[in-house]
Design a protein around this motif. Structure first.
Motif, PDB file in Angstrom:
ATOM      1  N   GLY A 198       2.502  42.819  78.081  1.00 54.98           N
ATOM      2  CA  GLY A 198       3.457  41.857  77.543  1.00 54.98           C
ATOM      3  C   GLY A 198       2.798  40.821  76.648  1.00 54.98           C
ATOM      4  N   THR A 199       1.557  40.463  76.967  1.00 57.38           N
ATOM      5  CA  THR A 199       0.873  39.442  76.177  1.00 57.38           C
ATOM      6  C   THR A 199       0.463  39.988  74.823  1.00 57.38           C
ATOM      7  N   ASN A 200      -0.203  41.137  74.839  1.00 58.97           N
ATOM      8  CA  ASN A 200      -0.605  41.755  73.581  1.00 58.97           C
ATOM      9  C   ASN A 200      -0.794  43.241  73.798  1.00 58.97           C
ATOM     10  N   ILE A 201       0.165  43.986  73.316  1.00 56.01           N
ATOM     11  CA  ILE A 201       0.191  45.412  73.637  1.00 56.01           C
ATOM     12  C   ILE A 201      -1.032  46.142  73.065  1.00 56.01           C
ATOM     13  N   ASN A 202      -1.494  45.720  71.897  1.00 49.05           N
ATOM     14  CA  ASN A 202      -2.640  46.418  71.286  1.00 49.05           C
ATOM     15  C   ASN A 202      -3.925  46.158  72.055  1.00 49.05           C
ATOM     16  N   VAL A 203      -4.108  44.895  72.420  1.00 48.85           N
ATOM     17  CA  VAL A 203      -5.283  44.565  73.228  1.00 48.85           C
ATOM     18  C   VAL A 203      -5.254  45.371  74.518  1.00 48.85           C
ATOM     19  N   ALA A 204      -4.074  45.458  75.102  1.00 51.26           N
ATOM     20  CA  ALA A 204      -3.940  46.211  76.351  1.00 51.26           C
ATOM     21  C   ALA A 204      -4.346  47.661  76.139  1.00 51.26           C
ATOM     22  N   ARG A 205      -3.864  48.232  75.022  1.00 53.07           N
ATOM     23  CA  ARG A 205      -4.162  49.625  74.726  1.00 53.07           C
ATOM     24  C   ARG A 205      -5.668  49.831  74.564  1.00 53.07           C
ATOM     25  N   TYR A 206      -6.315  48.924  73.802  1.00 54.86           N
ATOM     26  CA  TYR A 206      -7.756  49.060  73.580  1.00 54.86           C
ATOM     27  C   TYR A 206      -8.534  48.806  74.859  1.00 54.86           C
ATOM     28  N   SER A 207      -7.904  48.137  75.832  1.00 59.37           N
ATOM     29  CA  SER A 207      -8.588  47.910  77.102  1.00 59.37           C
ATOM     30  C   SER A 207      -8.315  49.049  78.075  1.00 59.37           C
ATOM     31  N   ALA A 208      -7.933  50.190  77.537  1.00 56.09           N
ATOM     32  CA  ALA A 208      -7.728  51.393  78.336  1.00 56.09           C
ATOM     33  C   ALA A 208      -6.579  51.262  79.338  1.00 56.09           C
ATOM     34  N   VAL A 209      -5.580  50.412  79.032  1.00 57.02           N
ATOM     35  CA  VAL A 209      -4.380  50.373  79.869  1.00 57.02           C
ATOM     36  C   VAL A 209      -3.453  51.474  79.380  1.00 57.02           C
ATOM     37  N   LYS A 210      -2.994  52.310  80.286  1.00 53.11           N
ATOM     38  CA  LYS A 210      -2.079  53.392  79.885  1.00 53.11           C
ATOM     39  C   LYS A 210      -0.683  52.802  79.724  1.00 53.11           C
ATOM     40  N   VAL A 211      -0.468  52.231  78.546  1.00 54.64           N
ATOM     41  CA  VAL A 211       0.736  51.451  78.290  1.00 54.64           C
ATOM     42  C   VAL A 211       2.009  52.249  78.555  1.00 54.64           C
ATOM     43  N   GLY A 259      14.852  32.148  85.690  1.00 57.93           N
ATOM     44  CA  GLY A 259      13.628  32.033  86.477  1.00 57.93           C
ATOM     45  C   GLY A 259      12.420  31.723  85.620  1.00 57.93           C
ATOM     46  N   GLY A 260      12.599  31.576  84.318  1.00 55.23           N
ATOM     47  CA  GLY A 260      11.497  31.172  83.460  1.00 55.23           C
ATOM     48  C   GLY A 260      10.671  32.315  82.912  1.00 55.23           C
ATOM     49  N   THR A 261      11.091  33.561  83.137  1.00 55.11           N
ATOM     50  CA  THR A 261      10.370  34.686  82.550  1.00 55.11           C
ATOM     51  C   THR A 261      10.598  34.683  81.038  1.00 55.11           C
ATOM     52  N   ALA A 262       9.492  34.858  80.282  1.00 55.33           N
ATOM     53  CA  ALA A 262       9.598  34.771  78.825  1.00 55.33           C
ATOM     54  C   ALA A 262      10.265  36.016  78.276  1.00 55.33           C
ATOM     55  N   PHE A 263      11.194  35.814  77.345  1.00 51.09           N
ATOM     56  CA  PHE A 263      11.909  36.952  76.767  1.00 51.09           C
ATOM     57  C   PHE A 263      10.953  37.855  76.000  1.00 51.09           C
ATOM     58  N   ALA A 264       9.933  37.250  75.387  1.00 51.29           N
ATOM     59  CA  ALA A 264       8.997  38.032  74.590  1.00 51.29           C
ATOM     60  C   ALA A 264       7.918  38.682  75.457  1.00 51.29           C
ATOM     61  N   GLY A 265       7.926  38.399  76.737  1.00 49.44           N
ATOM     62  CA  GLY A 265       6.954  39.022  77.622  1.00 49.44           C
ATOM     63  C   GLY A 265       5.723  38.164  77.845  1.00 49.44           C
ATOM     64  N   GLY A 266       4.881  38.597  78.797  1.00 47.60           N
ATOM     65  CA  GLY A 266       3.610  37.929  79.034  1.00 47.60           C
ATOM     66  C   GLY A 266       3.652  36.792  80.027  1.00 47.60           C
ATOM     67  N   ARG A 267       4.826  36.332  80.393  1.00 43.90           N
ATOM     68  CA  ARG A 267       4.916  35.232  81.348  1.00 43.90           C
ATOM     69  C   ARG A 267       6.122  35.464  82.265  1.00 43.90           C
ATOM     70  N   GLY A 268       5.957  35.096  83.527  1.00 44.26           N
ATOM     71  CA  GLY A 268       7.086  35.230  84.429  1.00 44.26           C
ATOM     72  C   GLY A 268       6.659  35.424  85.864  1.00 44.26           C
ATOM     73  N   SER A 269       7.622  35.332  86.766  1.00 39.11           N
ATOM     74  CA  SER A 269       7.305  35.546  88.168  1.00 39.11           C
ATOM     75  C   SER A 269       8.543  36.024  88.907  1.00 39.11           C
ATOM     76  N   VAL A 270       8.326  36.977  89.812  1.00 40.26           N
ATOM     77  CA  VAL A 270       9.440  37.515  90.586  1.00 40.26           C
ATOM     78  C   VAL A 270      10.004  36.432  91.499  1.00 40.26           C
ATOM     79  N   PHE A 271       9.094  35.586  91.960  1.00 37.43           N
ATOM     80  CA  PHE A 271       9.521  34.528  92.858  1.00 37.43           C
ATOM     81  C   PHE A 271      10.550  33.616  92.191  1.00 37.43           C
ATOM     82  N   SER A 272      10.272  33.251  90.938  1.00 40.14           N
ATOM     83  CA  SER A 272      11.222  32.402  90.215  1.00 40.14           C
ATOM     84  C   SER A 272      12.557  33.098  90.033  1.00 40.14           C
TER      85      SER A 272
END
Lengths: 323, 365
Positions: A198-211, A259-272
């Protein structure tokens, strides 16, 4: 040095959770002021069951929104699962199998959403807007305009069954699932990967996250939770119709955003999200008791949503500037 | 993690505080309930004089849950109910969801239970999805009365139903009025709403039955049933197409407001007011202009204010024990006189009502 420590402490305090927690207290106070019949634990618990189905869907929805995707077909998925279960039941299948088929249907249609989004690379809003109509249409075609009822006695009225003699089953499950999911989100690699995407999809991809794989898992998870929600609503209403759950996607999105989860992704909590669920239940319940019309309720919740989002964005900016 | 634990703790603390509140509330609430019960029992014993019955009705709370907010049709029902409930000295409240989907009324029913009302009057949004919620209300000792629409097929989940009029009678009366204006001969079409609306389909069924069974209508021929989907433009297009397609068309009968207005508009546009009879069911405010200029020969419906008023009388009457709803019995409904209760505890608030040039501007719905 002292100054810095002070802001750090303040930063720790100024979290989106706090924001929504204050609103929770406010909504309780407001509810109490609006009607003398409001502050009744049993009734408030009972009221949670009216919205718990969407609350349960809102939990995995928070995951999905944090990863930067959205699924507006949730209410239709719930309807389609419920109608599939109703239809299968009508064909004379044993009810335990009906439940299993319900779970499988939920996961399957969630999986379809996930595969469509990841394979076509189209925005999830467009894909799921399509499946919103598709699933709802299928549900209507399957059961028609009428309703299916006559489910076994043991399955009905789950909203009236209490855990520890206090908490209705749907709300209890919401709490348990919510806490487990919050821990997974904040404490495991899987959770961190969701934030990374959610924060940065490309960085995630380059960090070997199977997006793509994670996204498909998240969409399927939503399908699974829609199946649970479908079962609760069937049990509560004692009937299946293609109109149940209509408009629920907006309730779900409202809970998650409140609950404060960001629409653009990268921030949020299930608890909220869970806290936001309670805020909505309390506000709606209070206004219902004060006989305030549905449109006013909708307007109040809309205004609250905008207010909360502005505040949480300002808070985030403040904490960023001061860290 | 710490934050999480502290939040969980805080929530439980909150829950604990709230439980504390409830016990206290219950303790204070209970004596009230008993006094209320006593009040009703004492009042029942001396309800013979009008004054004391008015006083005893003070504790009766009637809540009307309308189908959905913002439909002008329901306004006179609400006002009628308010008039009769308040005239009896009882309390009237009304509420409605903002969506018309099947389950939208459930939270409102739950709220009424929590507010300990005595009677729920409801125009149900679904004939079956409300069963569980209504059962819960009845278990709590609340009387459930359907108004305007019934829970068809699920009558066991409510105590009674006040319907606006006998809809079979309405179909017969309106078709007879239509036929007499056509001088019992010629070709006509039906302009309905959607293919699957039970009310309209039932009306059309009765028209067909009448043509088949009664020799009086033997020279009348139904050419086609058209569907305008309850949309003004589609209904207008369908009527204009029918006028073009059948040059020998003598009449259009429309069992729904949108359709009857569109049919009248089409006839007016084609300037065929004298040749084509337009009749059917419609609300007076929407039909008024066309009835006044003659393109619409008349319209039928029922008196919605009366529906509300009778519902209010029944609600208060049952709550204070003066009226017992049982099939085959009858009771006095205030100024409207003797009212029969038919099968399934259904009662009709009044006869069908015709709107024409002389009375159409007296009704506001």
């Amino acid at each position: 040095m002292m100054e810095r420590r002070k802001t750090l402490k303040l930063n720790k305090f100024l979290k989106p959770e706090l924001n929504i927690f204050l609103f929770l207290i406010l909504s309780l106070v407001a509810g109490t002021l609006m009607s003398s019949n409001f502050l009744d634990f049993e009734y408030l618990m009972n009221s949670t069951t009216l919205y718990a189905e969407f609350g349960i869907i809102a939990l995995p929805f928070t995951y999905l929104l944090i990863s930067g995707e959205i699924d507006v077909s949730v209410a239709s998925m719930m309807t389609l699962v419920a109608c599939t279960m109703g239809k299968v039941f009508q064909l004379g299948v044993d009810f335990v199998w009906v439940l299993i088929i319900g779970v499988l249907t939920g996961v399957l249609i969630g999986l379809i959403n996930g595969l469509l989004v990841t394979l076509t690379k189209l925005p999830s809003l467009i894909i799921t807007l399509g499946t919103l109509s598709l699933y709802k249409g299928l549900a209507q075609v399957m059961v028609g305009d009428g309703g299916i009822s006559g489910f076994p006695e043991w399955f009905l009225g789950v909203n009236n069954k209490l855990v520890f003699g206090l908490i209705p089953v749907p709300f209890f499950l919401l709490l348990v699932l919510g806490i487990i999911m919050e821990i997974i989100l904040k404490k495991t690699f899987f959770g961190r990967k969701i934030f990374a995407i959610g924060t940065n999809i490309n960085v995630a991809r380059y960090s070997a996250v199977k997006v793509d794989r994670i996204k498909v898992i998240l969409f399927s998870l939503i399908g699974l939770f829609c199946a649970i929600a479908a079962m609760f609503s069937m049990s509560r209403l004692g009937i299946v119709k293609y109109t149940i759950g209509t408009g629920g996607e907006l309730d779900v999105i409202t809970m998650v955003l409140l609950g404060g989860t960001a629409f653009a992704g990268g921030r949020g909590s299930v608890f909220s999200t869970m806290l936001a669920f309670l805020v909505i239940v309390f506000i709606r319940t209070g206004m219902l008791l004060a006989i305030i019309s549905g449109y006013t309720q909708t307007a109040v919740i809309g205004a609250l949503l905008i207010f909360v989002i502005i505040i949480s964005n300002q808070l985030e900016k403040y904490t960023k500037d001061h860290s | 993690m710490k934050k999480l634990i502290s939040l969980v703790l805080a929530m439980f603390m909150f829950a604990a505080v709230m439980t504390g509140c409830t016990t206290k509330q219950e303790a204070t609430a209970k004596p009230e309930a008993t006094t209320k019960q006593e009040a009703t029992t004492t009042s029942q014993s001396d309800s013979s004089t009008a004054d004391s019955s008015q006083a005893s009705n003070k504790d009766i709370k009637v809540r009307y849950i309308c189908l959905v907010k913002g439909i002008p049709y329901f306004d006179p029902i609400i006002e009628g109910m308010r008039t009769s409930v308040e005239a009896a000295g009882a309390t009237f409240e009304e509420t409605a969801p903002d969506q018309s989907d099947a389950t939208a009324q459930i939270p409102l029913i739950e709220a009424a239970i929590q507010d300990e009302v005595d009677v729920i009057c409801i125009s149900p949004s679904s004939a079956d999805a409300l069963n569980a919620a209504l059962d819960k209300a009845r278990d709590a000792g609340i009387l459930v009365l359907c108004v305007n629409d019934d829970l068809v097929g699920n009558e066991g989940h409510r105590d009674g139903a006040v319907l606006s009029c006998n809809y079979d009678q309405l179909a017969k009366d309106s078709f007879e009025a239509f036929a007499s204006r056509m001088n019992y001969k010629g070709n006509f079409v039906v302009l309905s709403s959607k293919t699957d609306t039970p009310f309209q389909n039932h009306q059309i069924e009765i028209y067909n039955q009448m043509i088949k069974d009664d020799a009086k209508y033997k020279d009348m021929k139904l050419l086609e049933v058209l569907y305008g989907n309850d949309e003004a433009t589609k209904s207008l297009t369908e009527s204009e197409a029918a006028i073009q397609k059948y040059p020998e068309l003598n009449g259009i009968i429309a069992p729904t407001t949108v359709a009857i207005v569109s049919a009248a508009q089409a006839v007016q546009n084609a300037d065929l007011q004298d040749k084509i009879v337009v009749y059917g069911l419609g609300t007076p405010t929407q039909c008024k202009d066309f009835i006044m200029d003659g393109s619409l020969d008349g319209a039928m419906l029922w008196d919605t204010f009366r529906t509300g008023e009778v519902a209010g009388i029944v609600a208060v009457g049952i709550a204070n024990g003066e009226i017992k709803l049982a099939s085959g019995t009858s009771f006095e409904a205030g100024k409207y006189g003797k009212t029969d209760v038919i099968d399934n505890n259904i009662l009709y608030a009044g006869p069908p009502l015709e709107f024409n040039q002389s009375n159409v501007d007296q009704y506001q719905f």
